[in-house]
Design an enzyme around this catalytic site. Structure first.
Site, mmCIF file in Angstrom:
data_model
loop_
_atom_site.group_PDB
_atom_site.id
_atom_site.type_symbol
_atom_site.label_atom_id
_atom_site.label_comp_id
_atom_site.label_asym_id
_atom_site.label_seq_id
_atom_site.Cartn_x
_atom_site.Cartn_y
_atom_site.Cartn_z
ATOM 1 N N ARG A 1 54.800 -26.382 51.423
ATOM 2 C CA ARG A 1 54.590 -26.829 50.042
ATOM 3 C C ARG A 1 54.454 -28.340 49.956
ATOM 4 N NH1 ARG A 1 56.172 -22.695 46.534
ATOM 5 N NH2 ARG A 1 56.437 -24.173 44.858
ATOM 6 N N HIS B 1 16.385 -31.407 46.180
ATOM 7 C CA HIS B 1 16.687 -31.997 44.862
ATOM 8 C C HIS B 1 17.757 -33.069 44.987
ATOM 9 C CE1 HIS B 1 14.247 -28.877 43.032
ATOM 10 N NE2 HIS B 1 14.821 -28.032 43.873
ATOM 11 N N GLU C 1 38.889 -30.757 55.336
ATOM 12 C CA GLU C 1 40.335 -30.755 55.068
ATOM 13 C C GLU C 1 41.158 -30.929 56.347
ATOM 14 O OE1 GLU C 1 42.259 -27.205 53.600
ATOM 15 O OE2 GLU C 1 40.694 -25.943 54.403
ATOM 16 N N CYS D 1 56.091 -29.264 45.705
ATOM 17 C CA CYS D 1 57.177 -29.595 46.625
ATOM 18 C C CYS D 1 58.023 -28.337 46.818
ATOM 19 C CB CYS D 1 58.046 -30.675 46.011
ATOM 20 S SG CYS D 1 57.121 -32.115 45.476
ATOM 21 N N ASN E 1 60.417 -30.213 41.477
ATOM 22 C CA ASN E 1 59.050 -29.804 41.829
ATOM 23 C C ASN E 1 58.281 -29.682 40.528
ATOM 24 O OD1 ASN E 1 56.716 -28.694 42.845
ATOM 25 N ND2 ASN E 1 57.523 -26.600 42.868
ATOM 26 N N GLY E 2 57.211 -30.450 40.393
ATOM 27 C CA GLY E 2 56.419 -30.404 39.159
ATOM 28 C C GLY E 2 55.980 -31.807 38.783
ATOM 29 N N LYS F 1 36.497 -26.371 55.236
ATOM 30 C CA LYS F 1 37.275 -26.266 56.484
ATOM 31 C C LYS F 1 37.207 -27.570 57.257
ATOM 32 C CE LYS F 1 39.495 -23.546 56.091
ATOM 33 N NZ LYS F 1 39.296 -23.049 54.804
ATOM 34 N N LYS G 1 50.094 -26.307 51.651
ATOM 35 C CA LYS G 1 49.562 -24.950 51.744
ATOM 36 C C LYS G 1 49.417 -24.313 50.368
ATOM 37 C CE LYS G 1 48.141 -21.305 53.880
ATOM 38 N NZ LYS G 1 46.760 -21.319 54.411
ATOM 39 N N GLU H 1 32.359 -23.112 52.146
ATOM 40 C CA GLU H 1 33.626 -22.870 52.863
ATOM 41 C C GLU H 1 33.630 -23.623 54.189
ATOM 42 O OE1 GLU H 1 36.462 -21.974 52.280
ATOM 43 O OE2 GLU H 1 37.320 -21.462 54.227
ATOM 44 N N TRP I 1 55.481 -33.354 48.290
ATOM 45 C CA TRP I 1 54.054 -33.639 48.283
ATOM 46 C C TRP I 1 53.873 -34.610 47.124
ATOM 47 C CZ3 TRP I 1 50.014 -33.375 44.794
ATOM 48 C CH2 TRP I 1 48.739 -33.570 45.332
HETATM 49 C C1 AGP Z 1 41.967 -23.669 52.023
HETATM 50 O O1 AGP Z 1 41.725 -23.947 53.385
HETATM 51 C C2 AGP Z 1 42.759 -24.762 51.364
HETATM 52 N N1 AGP Z 1 43.993 -24.950 52.016
HETATM 53 C C3 AGP Z 1 42.864 -24.609 49.864
HETATM 54 O O2 AGP Z 1 41.596 -24.828 49.332
HETATM 55 C C4 AGP Z 1 43.363 -23.253 49.332
HETATM 56 O O3 AGP Z 1 42.407 -22.250 49.566
HETATM 57 C C5 AGP Z 1 43.556 -23.375 47.810
HETATM 58 O O4 AGP Z 1 44.563 -24.332 47.574
HETATM 59 C C6 AGP Z 1 43.947 -22.054 47.139
HETATM 60 O O5 AGP Z 1 45.186 -21.628 47.619
HETATM 61 P P1 AGP Z 1 45.676 -20.136 47.231
HETATM 62 O O6 AGP Z 1 44.689 -19.195 47.861
HETATM 63 O O7 AGP Z 1 47.048 -20.037 47.818
HETATM 64 O O8 AGP Z 1 45.661 -20.032 45.749
#
Ligand code: AGP
Length: 609
Positions: free
Chosen positions: A27, A505, A489, A2, A102-103, A486, A604, A482, A76
């Site tokens: 956040r 497999h 998410e 948060c 936050n935590g 993408k 983020k 990756e 969050w």
């Molecule tokens: C990536 O698109 C995601 N938002 C997420 O996996 C992100 O890469 C991950 O949380 C790591 O974040 P950071 O690079 O700020 O440590």
């Protein structure tokens, strides 16, 4: 994870609390709130589910008085679903103390039942609500003493902001395991989860450390340890700027950031590959130490982890050093083996990811030097690392990482070339060729971006599928992971990234006419193997989107759709295939009406474990 903000000073707290809070929305953004003491020291709290704009709307309908002391929070959810009542600030039953947190308070149930037996009435389903209730239960007129006693009972992580009706003009802050800074102003002081939140008001900051409490009034800040010992405060002056990110005509930050990539990589190369010389300022390790490196260990989360997986192939192929890559959350608990000849890399765009911070601390405790590959200047990881390689990709607002990812990839290529150079594992000609190709990458990106409408059409033609499989081999196996991340998410479509050689497999059972399969198959030494996998998928009516090298006529016979990327040496192909994978995810998510920049349930920066 948060975002929290606090203010005490001569100005009206509310606009400051809201404007600063908006800069922390990355956040978490499932609910938000403000709490403050009005001129009669009445505690007023306003909270709302949804984004900060909902809170602003609420405040517009219920105007609030001028106030000098206040706290705000953007959430969050960890415990308790997003709702008005679960939003912060939380107060005690007598509505005299308000807290933003936050935590995660790991022993909150035990504390909650203890307090309930004493007659406390809890309103929310959160862990955080135990904090103001505990403070109130210890409060005998000395707010700081009550906060200290409360902190002694808490297990877990917290960054706190505390205000009380009985103490107008006082703001208390404390932290363990979650970032918190104190901003020093002129007749005003601030707390915030990170520096950019308050850069409009001050550049003088104190980076609060774990185990520290700060008591702020408008003209004083006093630091002490949890046990009460005074702590000398060192005030840093922030030198970096954060330009307020604007969409500049793009519908979403993510699309803007996709387009920024050629310039980001160009700027990176101009900074770090000058006149055929590698400049990794900030690495902080001598060539001698690099020469003695016997193993590279990479820890990261999510997209950064995928960059690390690509980095493994690059470093092992160019520098011939074994590379281990681990998710930070696994590394920190597996009692890893690290020796002084291990080069330890922590990769994090935000530099605030709790698991990666903890993994880096674990590695240092085992004697490793920690090199951070980071994008946010001045972040916790950057400040704690022994060496820092900034990607300088600029602020990345979209939760789905794009330019930060490709900048991390580029950093791995440069680091691999540095290691190859000191270990003489490449001939001068091989090195020269790779430099030349790397310098071409930004223009190759611009070529792919010209194909955006074709990629959009392909994405929209496949946006109805309810499940995607992404397959790749060798250095593009991480690209497949990756691409799947993408897509899932931002579009919420179940998607899985897999090594194509593993398909038979298990995953092949998924293949039928109702699935889409993205096959990453640029020219490479495993091209034929990947082509066979594509035939096997085709034979089971799978719908194939192929990413292939421009001019590949063969691939057209085994794919429903083909996205072409320019030819490069195969080790560089992850840099190029990343772009169509990002665009596929983006256009499918837009077609599905998803909130591309702030997808549900995400944030983020994951600052809780
Ligand atoms: C990536 O698109 C995601 N938002 C997420 O996996 C992100 O890469 C991950 O949380 C790591 O974040 P950071 O690079 O700020 O440590």
């Amino acid at each position: 994870m948060c975002g929290i903000v606090g203010y005490v000073g001569n100005k009206d707290a509310l606009p400051i609390l809201l404007e600063s809070l908006k800069k922390l929305e990355y956040r978490g953004y499932d609910s938000s709130g403000v709490g403050f003491l009005d001129h009669d020291a009445q505690l007023i709290v306003r909270k709302s589910k949804g984004k900060i704009r909902n809170l602003e709307e609420l405040i517009r309908t219920q105007p609030l008085p001028f106030a000098h002391t206040g706290i705000s929070h953007t959430r969050w959810a960890t415990h308790g679903f997003p709702s008005d009542i679960n939003a912060h600030p939380h107060t005690d039953s007598k509505h005299s103390i308000a807290v933003v947190h936050n935590g995660i308070i790991e022993n909150y149930q035990e504390l909650r039942s203890e307090l309930s037996k004493k007659g406390c009435k809890f309103l929310s389903a959160t862990d955080s609500e135990v904090i103001p209730q505990l403070i109130a239960s210890f409060y005998k007129g000395d707010l700081l003493a009550a906060v200290r006693k409360t902190i002694a009972k808490l297990k877990g992580t917290f960054a706190l902001g505390v205000i009380s009706r009985g103490h107008p003009g006082v703001l208390i802050a404390a932290r363990v395991g979650s970032p918190l800074i104190v901003g020093i102003g002129d007749q005003e002081n601030f707390i915030a989860s990170d520096v950019p939140a308050i850069l409009d008001f001050t550049r003088r900051v104190i980076y609060l450390k774990d185990g520290q409490i700060a008591v702020l009034t408008k003209d004083r800040v006093e630091l002490s340890a949890f046990d009460g010992k005074k702590v000398a405060s060192s005030i840093d002056t922030v030198s970096f700027n954060v330009t307020a990110a604007r969409k500049e005509g793009y519908p979403y930050f993510m699309l803007k950031e996709i387009h920024e990539q050629p310039n980001v990589l160009e700027q990176m190369l101009s900074l770090r590959l000058k006149n055929k010389r590698l400049i990794l300022e900030g690495l902080g390790l001598s060539d001698d130490v690099l020469k003695r490196t016997r193993k590279v260990m990479v820890v990261a989360c999510g997209t950064a982890y995928h960059a690390g997986l690509v980095g493994k192939y690059i470093i092992e192929n160019l520098a011939r050093i074994p590379v281990e890559v681990d998710t930070s959350s696994e590394f920190r608990y597996r009692n890893p083996i690290i020796d002084k000849h291990t080069l330890f890399l922590a990769v994090s765009q935000s530099g605030e990811t709790a698991d990666t911070l903890a993994a880096a601390r674990e590695a240092r405790a085992k004697g490793a030097k920690v090199i951070a590959i980071c994008n946010v200047v001045g972040s916790s990881l950057a400040r704690e690392a022994d060496g820092i390689l900034y990607t300088y990709a600029g602020q990345e607002i979209g939760v789905a990482s794009t330019k930060a990812y490709t900048a991390q990839l580029m950093m791995f290529y440069l680091l691999a070339l540095k290691l190859a150079h000191v270990r003489k594992s490449l001939s001068p000609k091989e090195t020269k060729d790779l430099y030349r190709w790397l310098l071409l990458i930004p223009s190759l990106y611009r070529e792919i971006l010209k194909d955006m409408h074709n990629i959009q059409n392909i994405a929209e033609a496949n946006s109805h599928f309810g499940c995607f499989l992404f397959l790749g081999r060798h250095v593009n196996f991480p690209s497949a992971m990756e691409g799947a991340l993408k897509l899932k998410e931002i579009s919420y479509i179940p998607a899985e990234g897999y090594a194509a050689g593993e398909m038979k497999h298990g995953p092949i059972a998924l293949i039928d006419e109702y699935r889409a399969v993205v096959c990453i198959n640029p020219q490479s030494h495993v091209y034929e193997k990947m082509s066979s996998n594509m035939q096997e998928i085709r034979a089971r009516k799978g719908n194939i989107i192929a990413i292939a090298t421009r001019g590949d006529s063969e691939v057209k016979s085994s794919a429903d759709f083909v996205i072409e990327v320019p030819a490069t040496p195969e080790l560089l192909s992850p840099l190029l295939v990343a772009l169509p994978l990002q665009m596929l995810a983006y256009f499918i998510a837009v077609k599905r009406g998803c909130d591309v920049d702030q997808p549900r349930n995400l944030a983020k920066s994951v600052t809780v474990e």
